[in-house]
Enzyme design. Sequence first.
Site, PDB file in Angstrom:
ATOM      1  N   ASP A 186     -94.443  23.419  12.602  1.00  0.00           N
ATOM      2  CA  ASP A 186     -93.821  23.992  11.407  1.00  0.00           C
ATOM      3  C   ASP A 186     -92.327  23.697  11.509  1.00  0.00           C
ATOM      4  OD1 ASP A 186     -93.395  25.622   9.102  1.00  0.00           O
ATOM      5  OD2 ASP A 186     -92.812  27.292  10.388  1.00  0.00           O
ATOM      6  N   SER A 187     -91.610  23.965  10.438  1.00  0.00           N
ATOM      7  CA  SER A 187     -90.152  23.811  10.474  1.00  0.00           C
ATOM      8  C   SER A 187     -89.528  24.790  11.468  1.00  0.00           C
ATOM      9  CB  SER A 187     -89.587  24.093   9.082  1.00  0.00           C
ATOM     10  OG  SER A 187     -89.981  25.383   8.674  1.00  0.00           O
ATOM     11  N   CYS A 205     -97.286  24.247   7.938  1.00  0.00           N
ATOM     12  CA  CYS A 205     -96.124  24.387   7.057  1.00  0.00           C
ATOM     13  C   CYS A 205     -96.558  23.841   5.701  1.00  0.00           C
ATOM     14  CB  CYS A 205     -94.969  23.566   7.626  1.00  0.00           C
ATOM     15  SG  CYS A 205     -93.560  23.406   6.522  1.00  0.00           S
ATOM     16  N   ASN A 206     -96.379  24.643   4.670  1.00  0.00           N
ATOM     17  CA  ASN A 206     -96.797  24.175   3.342  1.00  0.00           C
ATOM     18  C   ASN A 206     -95.951  23.018   2.852  1.00  0.00           C
ATOM     19  OD1 ASN A 206     -98.846  26.049   1.621  1.00  0.00           O
ATOM     20  ND2 ASN A 206     -97.896  27.173   3.299  1.00  0.00           N
ATOM     21  N   THR A 207     -94.649  23.057   3.161  1.00  0.00           N
ATOM     22  CA  THR A 207     -93.763  22.007   2.666  1.00  0.00           C
ATOM     23  C   THR A 207     -94.162  20.670   3.286  1.00  0.00           C
ATOM     24  OG1 THR A 207     -92.037  23.711   2.642  1.00  0.00           O
ATOM     25  CG2 THR A 207     -91.340  21.437   2.305  1.00  0.00           C
ATOM     26  N   GLU A 237     -87.568  35.969   7.581  1.00  0.00           N
ATOM     27  CA  GLU A 237     -87.069  35.603   8.904  1.00  0.00           C
ATOM     28  C   GLU A 237     -85.974  36.554   9.376  1.00  0.00           C
ATOM     29  OE1 GLU A 237     -85.837  31.414   9.807  1.00  0.00           O
ATOM     30  OE2 GLU A 237     -87.928  31.233   9.201  1.00  0.00           O
ATOM     31  N   CYS A 261     -96.721  29.479   1.554  1.00  0.00           N
ATOM     32  CA  CYS A 261     -95.670  29.329   2.557  1.00  0.00           C
ATOM     33  C   CYS A 261     -96.140  30.094   3.785  1.00  0.00           C
ATOM     34  CB  CYS A 261     -94.353  29.913   2.043  1.00  0.00           C
ATOM     35  SG  CYS A 261     -93.041  29.926   3.284  1.00  0.00           S
ATOM     36  N   HIS A 315     -94.644  31.711   5.910  1.00  0.00           N
ATOM     37  CA  HIS A 315     -93.983  32.996   6.175  1.00  0.00           C
ATOM     38  C   HIS A 315     -94.633  34.150   5.397  1.00  0.00           C
ATOM     39  CE1 HIS A 315     -90.868  30.423   7.717  1.00  0.00           C
ATOM     40  NE2 HIS A 315     -90.034  31.426   7.964  1.00  0.00           N
TER      41      HIS A 315
HETATM   42  N1  DGL Z   1     -92.694  26.963   6.832  1.00  0.00           N
HETATM   43  C1  DGL Z   1     -92.185  26.554   5.545  1.00  0.00           C
HETATM   44  C2  DGL Z   1     -93.352  26.421   4.566  1.00  0.00           C
HETATM   45  O1  DGL Z   1     -94.462  26.886   4.814  1.00  0.00           O
HETATM   46  C3  DGL Z   1     -91.176  27.541   4.994  1.00  0.00           C
HETATM   47  C4  DGL Z   1     -89.861  27.556   5.722  1.00  0.00           C
HETATM   48  C5  DGL Z   1     -89.013  26.339   5.470  1.00  0.00           C
HETATM   49  O2  DGL Z   1     -88.518  26.142   4.352  1.00  0.00           O
HETATM   50  O3  DGL Z   1     -88.839  25.586   6.401  1.00  0.00           O
HETATM   51  O4  DGL Z   1     -93.174  25.832   3.529  1.00  0.00           O
END
Ligand code: DGL
Length: 272
Positions: free
Chosen positions: A13-14, A76-78, A156, A188, A190
């Site tokens: 993930d990020s 991570c969705n992004t 966060e 997302c 989070h």
């Molecule tokens: N983990 C990222 C997601 O699921 C969200 C946090 C980010 O923007 O890095 O999209």
Amino acid sequence: MNTKAQAPIGLFDSGIGGLTVANAILQQLPNEALIYFGDTAHLPYGDKSADTIRYFTKTIGSFLLSKECKIIVIACNTASSVAFDLLENLAGDKAIVFNVIDAVVDEIIRKKYKKVGVIGTLGTINSNAYLNRINSKDKSVEVHQLATPLLAPMIESGFVDGQISNVIIEEYLSAPELQDIETLILACTHYPLIKKEIEDYYLAKNKKVDVLATNEIVATQIKHFMIENGLINYEKKGKSAFYVSDYTESFEKTTQLFYKESVDLIHLPLFK
Ligand code: DGL
């Protein structure tokens, strides 16, 4: 002994948000060894360009492949929105790659929802990944998307169940885009941390909206896949490792929000 089954599951993930996915996987598959990589040096991914996220994904994916992971989960969705195909190509037949989107899309189709809301980062929403995948399976489903960039930093920072988070959640969920929906996808990693607050918002408004968290749905999908393919580790519990590209004490503290067990973060400056 099935040696492939003994191999770890890689996730990235990020940052540490993807630990919600790691948690959900360990709840369902308690013997698995996880190798988690949080790209804290480049967080957040949500407002980065697709090309940049693909570059990060390639580097992290190569690292997880070098650890001989049997499965790699883009937690991570992004990154799932813009870099899934790239990682699948990179992995070839070395590892099976999962994203956090497809299992949720299947759930939408299976449950025959017709009016779907999606909230996520700018990157996820601008990519139209959910919209395109849902409509490629059923054109008649209306998909209403809204970028909610304040939510990930809010969570966060530990604001998950108080006045500040309630005001921000209310502001977003009352947006015109999200009014006429039967289900809301929390797109997302989070957002599982505020699932209850979102459900409470709808309860208070007397609205029936099913709230879907991607982490549990993808964990179930992975478990089924592993059962079907003989990939479950039935031997003794494997040892997990958690790497980050930038280490601070506050990251280590924040992991407690996302992960049930205590975690020792290992600093691995992969991009140097
Ligand atoms: N983990 C990222 C997601 O699921 C969200 C946090 C980010 O923007 O890095 O999209």
